[in-house]
Motif scaffolding. Structure first.
Motif: not given
Length: 83
Positions: A59-74
């Protein structure tokens, strides 16, 4: 390029504390999911755990993308927990 400008550029490339926290939390959740999936022979859970551990590197250093993808995977982990 002078030293001060180089230092400012390098500091700008560092991830934020929110990104670091999210990467650690999703990594721990992924590790637990991987171990659980391996122990119970549930391949979907195991591979979702692997993806949760490794996706912060993509995800690089995009915090919003990190939380969006992580939440989807959870959410996917929660959905597949009983299969």
């Amino acid at each position: 390029m002078d030293e001060q400008a180089l230092q400012g550029m390098l500091i700008g490339m560092l991830p934020t504390p929110a990104y670091m926290f999210g990467a650690i939390v999703f990594g721990i959740i992924g590790f637990v999911a991987y171990r659980f999936g391996k122990k119970t022979a549930r391949s979907k859970i195991k591979w979702l755990g692997v993806v949760l551990m490794l996706f912060p590197y993509v995800t690089g250093s995009d915090t919003r993308l990190l939380y969006l993808v992580g939440s989807g995977l959870c959410v996917a982990l929660y959905y597949y927990r009983n299969e």
